[in-house]
Design a protein around this motif. Structure first.
Motif, PDB file in Angstrom:
ATOM      1  N   ASN A 243      -1.504   2.766  -7.554  1.00 22.71           N
ATOM      2  CA  ASN A 243      -1.966   2.156  -8.797  1.00 22.71           C
ATOM      3  C   ASN A 243      -0.839   1.416  -9.518  1.00 22.71           C
TER       4      ASN A 243
ATOM      5  N   ARG B 168      -4.362  18.350  -3.523  1.00 25.18           N
ATOM      6  CA  ARG B 168      -4.682  17.326  -4.517  1.00 25.18           C
ATOM      7  C   ARG B 168      -3.425  16.749  -5.168  1.00 25.18           C
TER       8      ARG B 168
ATOM      9  N   ASP C  54      -8.261   1.725 -11.515  1.00 27.09           N
ATOM     10  CA  ASP C  54      -7.368   2.582 -10.731  1.00 27.09           C
ATOM     11  C   ASP C  54      -8.112   3.143  -9.537  1.00 27.09           C
ATOM     12  N   TYR C  55      -7.447   3.176  -8.414  1.00 30.15           N
ATOM     13  CA  TYR C  55      -8.037   3.749  -7.214  1.00 30.15           C
ATOM     14  C   TYR C  55      -8.123   5.274  -7.346  1.00 30.15           C
ATOM     15  N   ASP C  56      -9.118   5.830  -6.642  1.00 30.16           N
ATOM     16  CA  ASP C  56      -9.290   7.284  -6.687  1.00 30.16           C
ATOM     17  C   ASP C  56      -9.853   7.746  -5.349  1.00 30.16           C
TER      18      ASP C  56
ATOM     19  N   GLU D 158      -2.538  12.841  -5.437  1.00 28.19           N
ATOM     20  CA  GLU D 158      -2.326  12.220  -6.745  1.00 28.19           C
ATOM     21  C   GLU D 158      -1.011  11.434  -6.754  1.00 28.19           C
TER      22      GLU D 158
ATOM     23  N   ARG E 253     -11.946  10.519  -3.530  1.00 30.19           N
ATOM     24  CA  ARG E 253     -12.916  11.557  -3.884  1.00 30.19           C
ATOM     25  C   ARG E 253     -13.032  12.635  -2.805  1.00 30.19           C
TER      26      ARG E 253
ATOM     27  N   LEU F 148      -1.648   8.209  -5.018  1.00 30.11           N
ATOM     28  CA  LEU F 148      -2.465   7.331  -5.865  1.00 30.11           C
ATOM     29  C   LEU F 148      -1.641   6.740  -7.001  1.00 30.11           C
ATOM     30  N   GLU F 149      -0.675   7.479  -7.514  1.00 31.71           N
ATOM     31  CA  GLU F 149       0.172   6.940  -8.572  1.00 31.71           C
ATOM     32  C   GLU F 149       0.980   5.747  -8.057  1.00 31.71           C
TER      33      GLU F 149
ATOM     34  N   CYS G 247     -12.680   5.410  -4.012  1.00 28.91           N
ATOM     35  CA  CYS G 247     -13.602   4.964  -5.062  1.00 28.91           C
ATOM     36  C   CYS G 247     -12.990   3.775  -5.780  1.00 28.91           C
TER      37      CYS G 247
END
Length: 259
Positions: free
Chosen positions: A237, A226, A214-216, A230, A218, A233-234, A209
């Protein structure tokens, strides 16, 4: 009747001593005894006839008056009966009218209550409409802000894409990766192959997304933990490098399939 008295008078006179022819007789000295009995009898007969006629007339009049009185009494009784019936009809109509008035008053009260309820409902709807308008305005401002952010981010991505195209091609070819649309303008679908040593055709994918800075991630298949996603993603970002995301997600898919 005068003739009835004459023989007696003659007899009495005959028994008297004779008188001289020149001397006046006693009969001549007596008053005339003819009282008009015939006339009196006729008058009495006429009076009797008149009296009988008067009595008959009075009887007939009394009879007629009695019949008339009876008829009047009967008419009065009938009129009284009709008036009593009329009074009963009027009383019934009055009762029906009172019931109708009471029913109409009840209906009027119910209509007033319904009108009051509708007014309250209208006011509530108006208040809700105003609240919804305010929410819509807030949502529209938020949408406009998000759209502006997306346009800015899209412009940034477009600017970065000119520099990342050679590197992206490198990762696509080396990571056995292909990029597809996810059905929404702010999402991209990254599909990996050759991640399962037993089935090279097996695929794994995730949706990225890009609606915010910040990217996410979904959705993904197969399902990943998860917390691990995460952590990837950290790093992405923080570095703002897409290669970190592509390598990290492939490693997670390979680990999940081996497990």
């Amino acid at each position: 009747m005068a003739s009835a008295f004459e023989p007696s008078l003659s007899a009495s006179l005959s028994r008297q001593p004779p008188m001289s022819a020149t001397a006046p007789s006693m009969a001549d000295t007596l008053p005339d005894i003819n009282f008009g009995f015939d006339e009196l009898r006729e008058r009495m007969a006429k009076f009797t006839a008149k009296f009988d006629a008067f009595i008959e007339t009075g009887r007939k009049r009394v009879l007629a008056e009695r019949n008339q009185f009876r008829m009047s009494v009967a008419e009065l009784a009938e009129d009284q009966r009709m008036r009593r019936k009329d009074m009963e009809i009027v009383a019934l109509k009055t009762a029906n009218h009172q019931q109708t008035v009471a029913k109409e008053a009840q209906e009027a009260r119910e209509m007033q209550q319904a009108i009051a309820a509708l007014d309250a409902q209208r006011d509530a709807h108006a208040a809700r409409r105003d609240a919804l308008k305010a929410q819509i305005a807030d949502a529209q401002r938020d949408i406009d802000a998000r759209a502006a952010a997306q346009r800015a981010h899209a412009a940034y991505l477009e600017t970065q894409a000119r520099f990342n195209v050679p590197e992206l091609d490198f990762w696509i070819s080396n990571l056995c990766l292909k990029i597809e649309g996810a059905g929404q303008t702010d999402r991209l679908k990254f599909v990996y192959s050759h991640i399962d040593e037993k089935d090279w055709e097996r695929e794994a994918w995730f949706e990225l997304c890009t609606s915010s800075r910040d990217y996410d991630v979904r959705h993904c298949r197969p399902k990943l933990e998860r917390e691990k996603v995460e952590r990837v993603l950290e790093r992405v970002n923080e570095s703002r490098e897409l290669a970190v995301l592509l390598r990290g997600m492939r490693e997670l898919f390979v680990e999940a399939i081996k497990a």
